[in-house]
Write an enzyme that holds these catalytic residues in place. Structure first.
Site, mmCIF file in Angstrom:
data_model
loop_
_atom_site.group_PDB
_atom_site.id
_atom_site.type_symbol
_atom_site.label_atom_id
_atom_site.label_comp_id
_atom_site.label_asym_id
_atom_site.label_seq_id
_atom_site.Cartn_x
_atom_site.Cartn_y
_atom_site.Cartn_z
ATOM 1 N N TYR A 53 21.631 92.328 53.418
ATOM 2 C CA TYR A 53 22.314 91.046 53.223
ATOM 3 C C TYR A 53 22.739 90.891 51.769
ATOM 4 C CZ TYR A 53 20.303 89.476 57.716
ATOM 5 O OH TYR A 53 19.954 89.334 59.032
ATOM 6 N N SER A 235 21.195 83.881 65.760
ATOM 7 C CA SER A 235 22.506 83.381 66.190
ATOM 8 C C SER A 235 22.411 82.358 67.316
ATOM 9 C CB SER A 235 23.426 84.532 66.601
ATOM 10 O OG SER A 235 23.719 85.359 65.503
ATOM 11 N N GLY A 238 25.711 80.934 68.058
ATOM 12 C CA GLY A 238 26.797 81.847 68.377
ATOM 13 C C GLY A 238 27.792 82.014 67.251
ATOM 14 N N THR A 243 28.953 75.118 67.709
ATOM 15 C CA THR A 243 28.948 73.845 66.984
ATOM 16 C C THR A 243 30.151 72.986 67.352
ATOM 17 O OG1 THR A 243 30.244 74.661 65.094
ATOM 18 C CG2 THR A 243 27.839 74.960 65.010
ATOM 19 N N GLY A 244 31.133 73.587 67.992
ATOM 20 C CA GLY A 244 32.352 72.870 68.361
ATOM 21 C C GLY A 244 33.441 72.916 67.311
ATOM 22 N N LYS A 245 33.175 73.506 66.147
ATOM 23 C CA LYS A 245 34.169 73.440 65.066
ATOM 24 C C LYS A 245 35.401 74.303 65.315
ATOM 25 C CE LYS A 245 31.507 76.644 62.127
ATOM 26 N NZ LYS A 245 30.735 76.703 60.858
#
Length: 350
Positions: A53, A235, A238, A243-245
């Site tokens: 990372y 995740s 996802g 989140t709908g964004k």
């Protein structure tokens, strides 16, 4: 939040874990330290990192997340003693030759050297949970559906990898060990060989688990349940789809990592079918008076299969929203509706 045990280890962790792969790419060090401060204040005692990372992985940012964590430990007296710290040794290259070249077999020597590097960057004497990020052997993973024996190539055996872990545990540098992105076969073999040869037993497996990828339920959940291996679910949102964004715009703009990074859109989370399925679940959430995030996280938070859910955030607002969702419970009727959508659409982000 009450703490839970990880496998048969003495580690006690909160059922929400702060994932840190955004630190060093989307999140600068100062902001990352603010997120870590708030997370600790709110009672989260579990951090997850990895040597590769931040993400998207680049040679220039290799190890940056662990370095940011180490700098935070150094400037925050007492914080390290309050936390369970997990990190991972990377598997074979997957296009990242800057880690150990293109032909790493994840050997005993490589695992031990990787652990030493993580300890230095993290500025700590011990890693509480040390995980193998993905298998050394050829497996269908990260979106691949089918096993292809033609892709097999030499690598360290599971036995050799366990011997490396045993040396690290004996030296007091690692307390417990785990796997990530593993299969039922892999988990079973690690446990079988550990028991056969008196080597450390894996206590966890960290795999994707969310509404649009429930592949863990295709037999790995039974394997882990019977072997006493705890799931760390990554995740759960996802990659932001849940989140709908992205519902209105699709994967464009600057709403999050899926719109910012082309490499992300090329992965399983960027499939059109994954976004279509996410929109279905997000609509279901709204129809029941919930935000998409509340539905997605509650599905993991309250699931008997999950020991701890790994959340990844880029702001204090996101962190608070994820932690506030802990109190959300889903009714049996709503869970049945979730299963109905899953039966129709299956796991498009598998």
């Amino acid at each position: 939040m009450k703490t839970v045990s990880l496998g048969s280890s003495p580690l006690q962790v909160t059922p929400v874990c702060l994932g840190t792969m955004t630190f060093g790419e989307q999140v600068a060090q100062a902001d990352a330290h603010s997120i870590l401060d708030r997370s600790l204040e709110r009672g989260v005692n579990f951090l997850d990192a990895a040597e590769m990372y931040s993400v998207p992985a680049r040679a220039e940012t290799f190890g940056s997340t662990e370095t940011i964590l180490g700098n935070w430990f150094a400037k925050t007296p007492g914080a390290r003693d309050k936390l369970v710290l997990a990190t991972k040794v990377a598997g074979p290259s997957r296009g990242m030759p800057w880690i150990r070249g293109e032909n790493s077999g994840v050997t005993k020597a490589e695992i031990i050297n990787a652990c030493e590097g993580s300890l230095r960057r993290l500025q700590t004497d011990v890693i509480d949970l040390y995980q193998i990020h993905w298998p050394a052997r050829n497996t269908p993973a990260f979106g691949a559906l089918y096993f292809d024996p033609g892709k097999d190539k030499p690598c360290a055996s599971i036995h050799e990898q366990l011997e490396a872990m045993a040396e690290l545990v004996k030296a007091g540098k690692v307390k417990a060990i785990g796997l990530s992105n593993e299969t039922p076969y892999g988990v079973h073999e690690f446990v079988r060989l550990a028991e056969q040869h008196g080597l450390p037993r894996v206590d966890t497996v960290q795999n994707p688990y969310c509404l649009i990828n429930r592949s863990y339920e295709n037999g790995l959940d039974e394997t882990c349940h019977r072997l006493g291996v705890s799931l760390l679910a990554y995740s759960p949102l996802g990659f932001g789809l849940l989140t709908g964004k992205y519902d209105a715009t699709g994967l464009v703009g600057d709403a999050g990592r899926m719109s910012l990074y082309d490499s992300m859109r090329k992965q399983r989370w960027g499939r059109p079918e994954a976004l279509d399925a996410a929109r279905r679940y997000n609509t279901l959430a709204r129809d029941h008076g919930l935000t998409p995030l509340q539905l997605a996280l509650a599905f993991c938070y309250r699931n008997w299969r999950v020991a701890s859910t790994i959340i990844g955030v880029t702001s204090l607002t996101q962190l608070d929203e994820c932690l506030d969702a802990w109190g959300t419970e889903l009714s049996p009727a709503l869970l049945a509706e979730i299963d109905k959508i899953r039966w129709e659409l299956r796991d498009p982000a598998q």
